[in-house]
Design an enzyme around this catalytic site. Structure first.
Site, short mmCIF file in Angstrom:
data_model
loop_
_atom_site.label_atom_id
_atom_site.label_comp_id
_atom_site.label_asym_id
_atom_site.label_seq_id
_atom_site.Cartn_x
_atom_site.Cartn_y
_atom_site.Cartn_z
N GLY A 24 0.85 -1.20 0.00
CA GLY A 24 0.00 0.00 0.00
C GLY A 24 0.88 1.25 0.00
N LEU A 25 0.22 2.37 -0.14
CA LEU A 25 0.94 3.65 -0.20
C LEU A 25 1.70 3.94 1.09
CD1 LEU A 25 -1.92 5.88 -1.72
CD2 LEU A 25 0.11 4.98 -2.94
N SER A 26 2.68 4.80 1.01
CA SER A 26 3.36 5.27 2.21
C SER A 26 2.33 5.94 3.13
CB SER A 26 4.44 6.30 1.81
OG SER A 26 5.06 6.82 2.95
N GLY A 27 2.34 5.57 4.38
CA GLY A 27 1.39 6.15 5.33
C GLY A 27 0.06 5.42 5.39
N GLY A 29 -0.44 2.46 6.52
CA GLY A 29 -0.55 1.74 7.79
C GLY A 29 0.14 0.37 7.81
N SER A 31 3.34 -0.55 8.38
CA SER A 31 4.23 -0.77 9.53
C SER A 31 3.40 -0.88 10.82
CB SER A 31 5.22 0.39 9.70
OG SER A 31 6.01 0.51 8.56
N SER A 98 5.88 -1.93 -2.20
CA SER A 98 5.83 -2.90 -3.31
C SER A 98 4.77 -2.51 -4.34
CB SER A 98 5.61 -4.33 -2.80
OG SER A 98 4.65 -4.44 -1.78
P1 ADP Z 1 3.24 2.79 6.20
O1 ADP Z 1 4.05 1.74 6.91
O2 ADP Z 1 2.17 2.19 5.32
O3 ADP Z 1 4.06 3.80 5.52
P2 ADP Z 1 2.71 3.76 8.86
O4 ADP Z 1 2.22 2.55 9.58
O5 ADP Z 1 4.13 4.17 9.04
O6 ADP Z 1 2.39 3.56 7.31
O7 ADP Z 1 1.78 5.00 9.22
C1 ADP Z 1 0.38 4.91 9.26
C2 ADP Z 1 -0.17 6.04 10.12
O8 ADP Z 1 -1.58 6.03 10.06
C3 ADP Z 1 0.23 5.89 11.57
O9 ADP Z 1 0.48 7.19 12.11
C4 ADP Z 1 -1.03 5.28 12.21
O10 ADP Z 1 -1.16 5.61 13.56
C5 ADP Z 1 -2.14 5.93 11.38
N1 ADP Z 1 -3.38 5.14 11.30
C6 ADP Z 1 -4.63 5.60 11.51
N2 ADP Z 1 -5.55 4.63 11.35
C7 ADP Z 1 -4.87 3.52 11.03
C8 ADP Z 1 -5.26 2.18 10.73
N3 ADP Z 1 -6.53 1.77 10.75
N4 ADP Z 1 -4.30 1.28 10.45
C9 ADP Z 1 -2.99 1.66 10.41
N5 ADP Z 1 -2.55 2.90 10.67
C10 ADP Z 1 -3.48 3.83 10.98
#
Ligand code: ADP
Length: 186
Positions: A24-27, A29, A31, A98
């Site tokens: 999925g996109l950066s941000g 969720g 990680s 990915s």
């Molecule tokens: P990625 O690894 O995809 O780049 P991160 O996990 O680093 O994303 O960041 C996701 C952000 O979104 C975190 O700040 C997290 O607290 C927030 N968030 C809000 N709702 C959700 C959710 N349902 N699942 C995952 N993250 C969430």
């Protein structure tokens, strides 16, 4: 209704190692959810390991950039590492953007049938951009980061993921429950 821990007690011993592939996109969720799944699995006595994009890019893949070829090689290496861990009986949680379907499908192809569980961590670009956890979207919009997925590089949405999470609509714990349930009932 039985709780997850009750269900796990009876089933975990028979459950098999798989690769949960978070894309999925950066941000979006990836990680956050993979780490939370790892904590939950560890509590339940399920051996697991998280391969996280940011960490791997600082080590094993530090020689690679973000061109199409480098992204493909990045995913190929991670896929091979995930396969080794999975062969060793470890549930492997892979959290990488990915973006290319072909690269993800190649990893599916090197694993035995049913071992690759694609999890589409789906969140609209606008929400990811609002979250901007690492400040990367702002930099990408200013042109300070090239080849940024969703802004100046493509993201190919999974056609038929085993698990589809909408992280703008469900909270982290619901997403975690969905994955653990899938694992226990596979
Ligand atoms: P990625 O690894 O995809 O780049 P991160 O996990 O680093 O994303 O960041 C996701 C952000 O979104 C975190 O700040 C997290 O607290 C927030 N968030 C809000 N709702 C959700 C959710 N349902 N699942 C995952 N993250 C969430």
């Amino acid at each position: 209704m039985t709780s997850i821990s009750e269900e796990t007690e009876s089933i975990s011993r028979q459950a098999k190692a798989v690769v949960f592939w978070f894309t999925g996109l950066s941000g979006a969720g990836k990680s956050t959810i993979s780490e939370a799944v790892s904590v939950e699995m560890s509590k339940l006595g399920i051996q697991n390991y998280v391969l996280d994009g940011d960490k791997i890019r600082r080590g094993l893949c530090s020689d690679l950039g973000f061109s199409h070829d480098d992204r493909t090689e990045n995913i190929r290496r991670i896929g091979e590492v995930a396969k080794l861990l999975c062969d060793a009986g470890v549930v492997t949680l892979v959290a990488f953007i990915s973006p290319y379907m072909a690269d993800r499908d190649n990893v599916r192809g090197i694993l035995d049938k049913g071992k690759f569980v694609e999890i589409f961590v789906d969140c609209p670009l606008e929400v990811c951009e609002q979250r901007d956890v690492k400040g990367l979207y702002q930099k990408a919009r200013k042109g300070e980061i090239a080849n940024f997925t969703g802004i100046s590089d493509p993201y190919e949405v999974p056609a038929n993921p085993e698990i589809h999470l909408r992280t703008d609509q469900s909270d982290v714990s619901d997403c975690v429950k969905k994955i653990i349930k899938y694992y226990l009932h596979q």
